[in-house]
Design a protein around this motif. Sequence first.
Motif, PDB file in Angstrom:
ATOM      1  N   ARG A   1      14.473   8.466  -2.641  1.00 61.26           N
ATOM      2  CA  ARG A   1      14.765   9.164  -1.381  1.00 61.26           C
ATOM      3  C   ARG A   1      15.007   8.159  -0.259  1.00 61.26           C
ATOM      4  O   ARG A   1      14.654   6.979  -0.365  1.00 61.26           O
ATOM      5  CB  ARG A   1      13.588  10.086  -1.017  1.00 61.26           C
ATOM      6  CG  ARG A   1      13.264  11.123  -2.089  1.00 61.26           C
ATOM      7  CD  ARG A   1      14.280  12.246  -2.144  1.00 61.26           C
ATOM      8  NE  ARG A   1      14.022  13.251  -1.146  1.00 61.26           N
ATOM      9  CZ  ARG A   1      13.216  14.307  -1.295  1.00 61.26           C
ATOM     10  NH1 ARG A   1      12.572  14.496  -2.420  1.00 61.26           N
ATOM     11  NH2 ARG A   1      13.056  15.189  -0.335  1.00 61.26           N
ATOM     12  N   PRO A   2      15.602   8.641   0.847  1.00 63.06           N
ATOM     13  CA  PRO A   2      15.910   7.738   1.964  1.00 63.06           C
ATOM     14  C   PRO A   2      14.651   7.052   2.512  1.00 63.06           C
ATOM     15  O   PRO A   2      13.597   7.661   2.560  1.00 63.06           O
ATOM     16  CB  PRO A   2      16.505   8.678   3.032  1.00 63.06           C
ATOM     17  CG  PRO A   2      16.972   9.873   2.289  1.00 63.06           C
ATOM     18  CD  PRO A   2      16.046  10.016   1.112  1.00 63.06           C
ATOM     19  N   GLY A   3      14.835   5.820   2.924  1.00 61.86           N
ATOM     20  CA  GLY A   3      13.754   5.082   3.565  1.00 61.86           C
ATOM     21  C   GLY A   3      12.987   4.171   2.619  1.00 61.86           C
ATOM     22  O   GLY A   3      12.425   3.161   3.038  1.00 61.86           O
ATOM     23  N   VAL A   4      12.963   4.529   1.339  1.00 62.51           N
ATOM     24  CA  VAL A   4      12.107   3.790   0.406  1.00 62.51           C
ATOM     25  C   VAL A   4      12.631   2.378   0.148  1.00 62.51           C
ATOM     26  O   VAL A   4      11.870   1.416   0.067  1.00 62.51           O
ATOM     27  CB  VAL A   4      11.947   4.580  -0.909  1.00 62.51           C
ATOM     28  CG1 VAL A   4      11.338   3.720  -1.988  1.00 62.51           C
ATOM     29  CG2 VAL A   4      11.094   5.804  -0.659  1.00 62.51           C
TER      30      VAL A   4
ATOM     31  N   GLU B   1      10.930  -4.683   2.861  1.00 69.66           N
ATOM     32  CA  GLU B   1       9.944  -5.304   3.755  1.00 69.66           C
ATOM     33  C   GLU B   1       8.837  -5.996   2.955  1.00 69.66           C
ATOM     34  O   GLU B   1       8.362  -7.067   3.316  1.00 69.66           O
ATOM     35  CB  GLU B   1       9.312  -4.239   4.657  1.00 69.66           C
ATOM     36  CG  GLU B   1      10.200  -3.754   5.776  1.00 69.66           C
ATOM     37  CD  GLU B   1      10.026  -4.604   7.028  1.00 69.66           C
ATOM     38  OE1 GLU B   1      11.037  -5.218   7.434  1.00 69.66           O
ATOM     39  OE2 GLU B   1       8.911  -4.656   7.591  1.00 69.66           O
ATOM     40  N   TYR B   2       8.410  -5.342   1.870  1.00 67.53           N
ATOM     41  CA  TYR B   2       7.350  -5.932   1.051  1.00 67.53           C
ATOM     42  C   TYR B   2       7.854  -7.105   0.210  1.00 67.53           C
ATOM     43  O   TYR B   2       7.154  -8.108   0.038  1.00 67.53           O
ATOM     44  CB  TYR B   2       6.788  -4.877   0.088  1.00 67.53           C
ATOM     45  CG  TYR B   2       5.906  -3.811   0.711  1.00 67.53           C
ATOM     46  CD1 TYR B   2       4.973  -4.108   1.699  1.00 67.53           C
ATOM     47  CD2 TYR B   2       5.986  -2.490   0.274  1.00 67.53           C
ATOM     48  CE1 TYR B   2       4.157  -3.118   2.239  1.00 67.53           C
ATOM     49  CE2 TYR B   2       5.164  -1.497   0.809  1.00 67.53           C
ATOM     50  CZ  TYR B   2       4.259  -1.822   1.789  1.00 67.53           C
ATOM     51  OH  TYR B   2       3.445  -0.847   2.302  1.00 67.53           O
TER      52      TYR B   2
ATOM     53  N   GLU C   1      14.202   0.470   2.173  1.00 66.11           N
ATOM     54  CA  GLU C   1      13.872  -0.365   3.339  1.00 66.11           C
ATOM     55  C   GLU C   1      12.405  -0.808   3.286  1.00 66.11           C
ATOM     56  O   GLU C   1      12.081  -1.958   3.591  1.00 66.11           O
ATOM     57  CB  GLU C   1      14.133   0.413   4.640  1.00 66.11           C
ATOM     58  CG  GLU C   1      15.603   0.624   4.973  1.00 66.11           C
ATOM     59  CD  GLU C   1      16.271   1.774   4.211  1.00 66.11           C
ATOM     60  OE1 GLU C   1      15.608   2.388   3.328  1.00 66.11           O
ATOM     61  OE2 GLU C   1      17.448   2.052   4.487  1.00 66.11           O
ATOM     62  N   ILE C   2      11.520   0.120   2.920  1.00 68.96           N
ATOM     63  CA  ILE C   2      10.096  -0.222   2.821  1.00 68.96           C
ATOM     64  C   ILE C   2       9.893  -1.274   1.728  1.00 68.96           C
ATOM     65  O   ILE C   2       9.197  -2.278   1.935  1.00 68.96           O
ATOM     66  CB  ILE C   2       9.258   1.042   2.530  1.00 68.96           C
ATOM     67  CG1 ILE C   2       9.262   1.951   3.770  1.00 68.96           C
ATOM     68  CG2 ILE C   2       7.837   0.685   2.112  1.00 68.96           C
ATOM     69  CD1 ILE C   2       8.628   3.312   3.556  1.00 68.96           C
TER      70      ILE C   2
ATOM     71  N   GLU D   1       4.578  10.876  -4.933  1.00 65.10           N
ATOM     72  CA  GLU D   1       5.447  11.944  -4.422  1.00 65.10           C
ATOM     73  C   GLU D   1       6.782  11.987  -5.160  1.00 65.10           C
ATOM     74  O   GLU D   1       7.632  12.805  -4.828  1.00 65.10           O
ATOM     75  CB  GLU D   1       5.691  11.750  -2.927  1.00 65.10           C
ATOM     76  CG  GLU D   1       4.475  11.985  -2.068  1.00 65.10           C
ATOM     77  CD  GLU D   1       3.835  13.322  -2.347  1.00 65.10           C
ATOM     78  OE1 GLU D   1       4.561  14.324  -2.454  1.00 65.10           O
ATOM     79  OE2 GLU D   1       2.607  13.368  -2.508  1.00 65.10           O
TER      80      GLU D   1
ATOM     81  N   PRO E   1       0.794  -1.237   0.000  1.00 62.59           N
ATOM     82  CA  PRO E   1       0.000   0.000   0.000  1.00 62.59           C
ATOM     83  C   PRO E   1       0.822   1.282   0.000  1.00 62.59           C
ATOM     84  O   PRO E   1       0.315   2.318  -0.424  1.00 62.59           O
ATOM     85  CB  PRO E   1      -0.830  -0.109   1.282  1.00 62.59           C
ATOM     86  CG  PRO E   1      -0.224  -1.211   2.075  1.00 62.59           C
ATOM     87  CD  PRO E   1       0.468  -2.123   1.128  1.00 62.59           C
ATOM     88  N   LEU E   2       2.050   1.250   0.422  1.00 60.44           N
ATOM     89  CA  LEU E   2       2.829   2.500   0.446  1.00 60.44           C
ATOM     90  C   LEU E   2       3.474   2.840  -0.903  1.00 60.44           C
ATOM     91  O   LEU E   2       3.957   3.957  -1.091  1.00 60.44           O
ATOM     92  CB  LEU E   2       3.898   2.446   1.543  1.00 60.44           C
ATOM     93  CG  LEU E   2       3.334   2.461   2.968  1.00 60.44           C
ATOM     94  CD1 LEU E   2       4.435   2.263   3.998  1.00 60.44           C
ATOM     95  CD2 LEU E   2       2.603   3.775   3.246  1.00 60.44           C
TER      96      LEU E   2
ATOM     97  N   TRP F   1       9.135   9.965  -4.806  1.00 60.30           N
ATOM     98  CA  TRP F   1       9.999   9.795  -3.642  1.00 60.30           C
ATOM     99  C   TRP F   1      10.850   8.521  -3.793  1.00 60.30           C
ATOM    100  O   TRP F   1      11.523   8.084  -2.867  1.00 60.30           O
ATOM    101  CB  TRP F   1       9.109   9.716  -2.376  1.00 60.30           C
ATOM    102  CG  TRP F   1       9.791   9.988  -1.071  1.00 60.30           C
ATOM    103  CD1 TRP F   1      10.376   9.076  -0.237  1.00 60.30           C
ATOM    104  CD2 TRP F   1       9.953  11.251  -0.405  1.00 60.30           C
ATOM    105  NE1 TRP F   1      10.885   9.686   0.888  1.00 60.30           N
ATOM    106  CE2 TRP F   1      10.640  11.025   0.806  1.00 60.30           C
ATOM    107  CE3 TRP F   1       9.573  12.564  -0.712  1.00 60.30           C
ATOM    108  CZ2 TRP F   1      10.964  12.045   1.718  1.00 60.30           C
ATOM    109  CZ3 TRP F   1       9.891  13.574   0.193  1.00 60.30           C
ATOM    110  CH2 TRP F   1      10.584  13.315   1.379  1.00 60.30           C
TER     111      TRP F   1
ATOM    112  N   PRO G   1       1.560   5.977  -2.871  1.00 58.40           N
ATOM    113  CA  PRO G   1       1.911   7.322  -2.380  1.00 58.40           C
ATOM    114  C   PRO G   1       3.390   7.670  -2.582  1.00 58.40           C
ATOM    115  O   PRO G   1       3.702   8.809  -2.923  1.00 58.40           O
ATOM    116  CB  PRO G   1       1.542   7.292  -0.894  1.00 58.40           C
ATOM    117  CG  PRO G   1       1.073   5.918  -0.585  1.00 58.40           C
ATOM    118  CD  PRO G   1       0.845   5.188  -1.855  1.00 58.40           C
ATOM    119  N   ILE G   2       4.271   6.717  -2.427  1.00 58.25           N
ATOM    120  CA  ILE G   2       5.700   6.991  -2.653  1.00 58.25           C
ATOM    121  C   ILE G   2       5.932   7.425  -4.098  1.00 58.25           C
ATOM    122  O   ILE G   2       6.629   8.407  -4.368  1.00 58.25           O
ATOM    123  CB  ILE G   2       6.550   5.744  -2.303  1.00 58.25           C
ATOM    124  CG1 ILE G   2       6.642   5.589  -0.788  1.00 58.25           C
ATOM    125  CG2 ILE G   2       7.950   5.833  -2.937  1.00 58.25           C
ATOM    126  CD1 ILE G   2       7.200   4.250  -0.324  1.00 58.25           C
TER     127      ILE G   2
END
Lengths: 262, 262
Positions: free
Chosen positions: A154-157, A163-164, A159-160, A149, A141-142, A151, A145-146
């Motif tokens: 960008r940092p963090g993506v 996880e998926y 890692e997300i 944007e 689901p993220l 995004w 939106p990522i």
Amino acid sequence: MIGLFDSGLGGLTVVKEVWQQLPGYPVIYLGDTARLPYGTKPAELIRSWSRLNVDWLFNQGAEIVIIACHTASAWAFDLINQNSRRPVFGVITPGVRQALATTQNGRIGVIGTPGTIRSGIYQKKIKELDQSVQPYFQSCPLFVPIIEENWMERPGVREIAEEYLKPLVNQGIDTLILGCTHYPLMRGTIEQIVGQEVTIVDPAQAVVQEVKNFLIKNQELAQKIKRSREHRFCFSSQPYQAETISRLCLGQTIKTEVINDN
Amino acid sequence: MIGLFDSGLGGLTVVKEVWQQLPGYPVIYLGDTARLPYGTKPAELIRSWSRLNVDWLFNQGAEIVIIACHTASAWAFDLINQNSRRPVFGVITPGVRQALATTQNGRIGVIGTPGTIRSGIYQKKIKELDQSVQPYFQSCPLFVPIIEENWMERPGVREIAEEYLKPLVNQGIDTLILGCTHYPLMRGTIEQIVGQEVTIVDPAQAVVQEVKNFLIKNQELAQKIKRSREHRFCFSSQPYQAETISRLCLGQTIKTEVINDN
């Protein structure tokens, strides 16, 4: 015109495929931006909105319609297709066919919105066409939106995305269906995580290939479609991030029309 | 009943404040889940939907209404308030008043959805009340989807939050307004990043404090509100993640009603 309907701007990844595979064919695009996202909303609403949107495209002069949105294809394609006198294409079955032609080990991963995954449509279509294949599912689901944007880098993506995607990789999939029109825009990150052993299937390519085959067999319709001149990009409300997403998908900005009658 | 309207489930953070500050007052909550999110949609739609939703709450027997959604408060509060015979509260001004009472150095940060930030409402209200204060703004479009996925403690989120918040910290803010009903659910992460030198202002607390003061002065109305017995939680479509979000906000699940007439 070739009609394309999506909940928002993600379906422009399918327009890109039309432009590549079917140059000279004008498109009319409808993004239901006032009601998006479809991916987390109830099935009965998706069905009702999808019917309105497909009817609107035919009323505007589309000769065929591609339901570019996976959630809309999941909940509404069969219903709309059964009741339509004109050709309607969804993105689910073409993507499944291509994945089945691709997989060597019979382990296929599918990523999509919560609505698409919850619908069970990919499970059903895969099993219909090949009982022996084992599909694995993950809703992401993220990702939408990522992507909206812009995004992705960008940092963090990363890692997300890990996880998926890691659970699918751990299941030994060799093929991954991008079950949402936005996801081709994150293909780079996805490829890095799943690795070269996993082949990515983009249903946008697959559905436009099917449309192309259909038009080769239906030359009269093909000529009729070509008679229109201009592409149109229509939205149920002024889209958010239209410039960013259209540049990402098409390499250019689009002229948007806001419609109020569907 | 105290009516509360939000685009979705985030406004339950305001219900929590009502339960804490005004125990014994029943609420009727309306989440416009069929049309969410408001934060990336055009102003004219937000205005039209907000009016419908506030009218619906009054028609259902609410004696006062809190517009819990910051985007709706930003675009629609003044219009609705001017045309309403009954008391309507928005979340913007109470939050601004509390931030002005809090700041020592006159540097206030505001985070919100793209719609709320783009509206310029916080800029306007802060300058109306204190010309000398310098506000800094940041829209954080990924926070709502992260919170709705209950992904706050998962990998990648801290990096995303730092990208949004570090520029505000670097401006030397000493006060930060959480300009979206969802954000109190990420307060822990936000606090860690902005540090102890920055005081967080939650407009949910501030608006309910103002409602409480209003009811102390309007005892007849207060008694009338108390006559209802039960809380109601109504939605324009079956909400996604209702159990997760209501547990996070209220520590319990809620009984949801789907309404079809607004």
